[in-house]
Design a protein around this motif. Structure first.
Motif, mmCIF file in Angstrom:
data_model
loop_
_atom_site.group_PDB
_atom_site.id
_atom_site.type_symbol
_atom_site.label_atom_id
_atom_site.label_comp_id
_atom_site.label_asym_id
_atom_site.label_seq_id
_atom_site.Cartn_x
_atom_site.Cartn_y
_atom_site.Cartn_z
ATOM 1 N N ILE A 183 29.810 -62.709 -67.082
ATOM 2 C CA ILE A 183 28.457 -62.925 -67.591
ATOM 3 C C ILE A 183 27.436 -62.231 -66.696
ATOM 4 O O ILE A 183 26.462 -61.636 -67.178
ATOM 5 N N GLU A 184 27.646 -62.277 -65.391
ATOM 6 C CA GLU A 184 26.728 -61.613 -64.471
ATOM 7 C C GLU A 184 26.727 -60.105 -64.668
ATOM 8 O O GLU A 184 25.692 -59.440 -64.528
ATOM 9 N N GLN A 185 27.884 -59.540 -65.014
ATOM 10 C CA GLN A 185 27.996 -58.093 -65.174
ATOM 11 C C GLN A 185 27.600 -57.616 -66.561
ATOM 12 O O GLN A 185 26.966 -56.566 -66.710
ATOM 13 N N ASN A 186 27.957 -58.391 -67.586
ATOM 14 C CA ASN A 186 27.778 -57.933 -68.961
ATOM 15 C C ASN A 186 26.804 -58.764 -69.780
ATOM 16 O O ASN A 186 26.506 -58.416 -70.925
ATOM 17 N N ARG A 212 25.590 -72.173 -64.646
ATOM 18 C CA ARG A 212 25.102 -73.120 -63.626
ATOM 19 C C ARG A 212 25.567 -72.704 -62.233
ATOM 20 O O ARG A 212 24.875 -72.948 -61.235
ATOM 21 N N ALA A 213 26.745 -72.077 -62.155
ATOM 22 C CA ALA A 213 27.293 -71.677 -60.857
ATOM 23 C C ALA A 213 26.792 -70.314 -60.410
ATOM 24 O O ALA A 213 27.114 -69.876 -59.300
ATOM 25 N N SER A 214 26.021 -69.634 -61.236
ATOM 26 C CA SER A 214 25.581 -68.272 -60.932
ATOM 27 C C SER A 214 24.251 -68.273 -60.177
ATOM 28 O O SER A 214 23.343 -69.038 -60.491
ATOM 29 N N ASP A 215 24.140 -67.360 -59.210
ATOM 30 C CA ASP A 215 22.876 -67.148 -58.499
ATOM 31 C C ASP A 215 22.049 -66.058 -59.167
ATOM 32 O O ASP A 215 20.884 -65.860 -58.804
ATOM 33 N N LYS A 216 22.658 -65.362 -60.135
ATOM 34 C CA LYS A 216 21.984 -64.225 -60.755
ATOM 35 C C LYS A 216 21.450 -64.548 -62.152
ATOM 36 O O LYS A 216 20.443 -63.981 -62.572
ATOM 37 N N VAL A 217 22.135 -65.404 -62.891
ATOM 38 C CA VAL A 217 21.722 -65.744 -64.253
ATOM 39 C C VAL A 217 21.092 -67.128 -64.231
ATOM 40 O O VAL A 217 21.727 -68.099 -63.804
ATOM 41 N N HIS A 267 35.306 -69.028 -62.604
ATOM 42 C CA HIS A 267 34.915 -67.925 -61.725
ATOM 43 C C HIS A 267 34.900 -66.591 -62.473
ATOM 44 O O HIS A 267 33.908 -65.842 -62.426
ATOM 45 N N ASP A 268 36.003 -66.291 -63.174
ATOM 46 C CA ASP A 268 36.091 -65.006 -63.884
ATOM 47 C C ASP A 268 35.024 -64.903 -64.970
ATOM 48 O O ASP A 268 34.445 -63.835 -65.178
#
Length: 330
Positions: free
Chosen positions: A75-78, A109-114, A69-70
């Motif tokens: 990765i989504e932010q930076n 894989r768990a991200s909706d943004k990347v 999660h962290d």
């Protein structure tokens, strides 16, 4: 990876796989040249791949849970600052096998943004890929003793090679691999996963626990529950910012050690106590029967010599009669 680059690499893959001769005037004169050109392109670029194109068939070398999660938030932010490493699938075009970077791959894989994972593509065989996996993990954080032990056992069980070959991959001696595998078998996969990596718990303490387990008359399910309870309690303490903070897996290891010690009646430097029951004939003491977790011993020290000789000659028959009686009664 852009669509243009992806089409170019797919064309190279197709030509190499099909054995199609190069077009007249081309600088590449064989399939080997095609593969060399493709590998050269791979080695000098960081590709953006679809996570669904990457398979993870590696040997497991870590006991940490897949809590990403962290890392996903970071990765989504930076952005993904460190690429993962993959190699091309030996039989399927546009498919890849993961060499290292499992947590980064799972986070994306768990991200909706990347949507894409940044990756290096290496030309590696199975052994070289395994070496790269071990080297990368060791560079980030040393594998704990029990993780290395389970890893060595998995390699041996899956016919990766001899103990000498496994020792070479792990960069340790053959005797160290042999001891690690014996500890892994004594601890068991289920208990090791229940405890966790336990960084800071070295070889001597794992060997001591393995030895104590051989004297313990208890099931693995019981020990696994002790470990799980201890990890949960320690993790709850971390979340509540209680002091001192303890690695949950280390707390689980310590809890299992204490539980085993209590149930074997042992303490550091002392052998487990044996249970001794006096034996009588016609009301007179003639010896004792001693029972430990590993043995049952009969000591007759005050019996008639003729009876001792008679019993010695018929011990096998007497034992079988007693065993038959035990089966009838139970």
């Amino acid at each position: 990876m852009t669509d243009t680059k992806k089409k170019r690499m797919s064309m190279l893959d197709s030509l190499a796989a099909a054995g199609t001769p190069p077009a007249p005037g081309s600088m590449m004169s064989s399939n080997r040249a095609l593969r060399s050109a493709r590998d050269a392109v791979d080695a000098h670029h960081v590709w953006e791949l679809d996570p669904d194109e990457i398979e993870d068939e590696r040997y497991s070398d870590r006991l940490d849970p897949k809590d990403v999660h962290d890392l996903r938030v970071s990765i989504e932010q930076n952005g993904q600052t460190v690429p993962i490493l993959v190699r091309r699938h030996p039989t399927e075009a546009n498919r890849y096998l993961l060499v290292y970077g499992r947590r980064r791959l799972e986070a994306i894989r768990a991200s909706d943004k990347v949507k894409k994972v940044r990756a290096l593509i290496a030309n590696l065989d199975d052994t070289a890929a395994l070496r790269a996996q071990v080297s990368e993990n060791t560079g980030r954080r040393d594998l704990s003793y029990i993780e290395r032990s389970l890893f060595a056992q998995e390699l041996l069980d899956n016919a990766f090679g001899s103990q000498a070959q496994i020792a070479e991959v792990l960069n340790v001696t053959r005797s160290a691999v042999s001891m690690s595998i014996s500890v892994a078998k004594a601890i068991g996969t289920a208990l090791a996963h229940a405890i966790g990596p336990a960084h800071g718990i070295g070889r001597p303490r794992w060997e001591s626990l393995a030895k104590d387990l051989s004297n313990a008359a208890m099931g693995m399910d019981e020990l696994c529950q002790v470990a799980i309870d201890a990890r949960g309690k320690a993790a709850a303490g971390e979340q509540a910012d209680e002091e001192p903070q303890v690695d949950p897996s280390v707390a689980a290891f310590e809890a299992v050690v204490r539980h085993v010690k209590r149930n074997t009646g042992s303490s550091p430097g002392r052998k487990p106590r044996q249970k001794a029951t006096p034996l009588l004939i016609d009301g007179a003491p003639v010896g004792v029967i001693k029972r430990s977790a590993r043995a049952l011993r009969l000591d007759l020290t005050n019996v008639d010599d003729a009876f001792a000789q008679w019993l010695d000659a018929r011990a096998q028959n007497v034992l079988e009669d007693l065993h038959d009686r035990w089966k009838r009664e139970t």
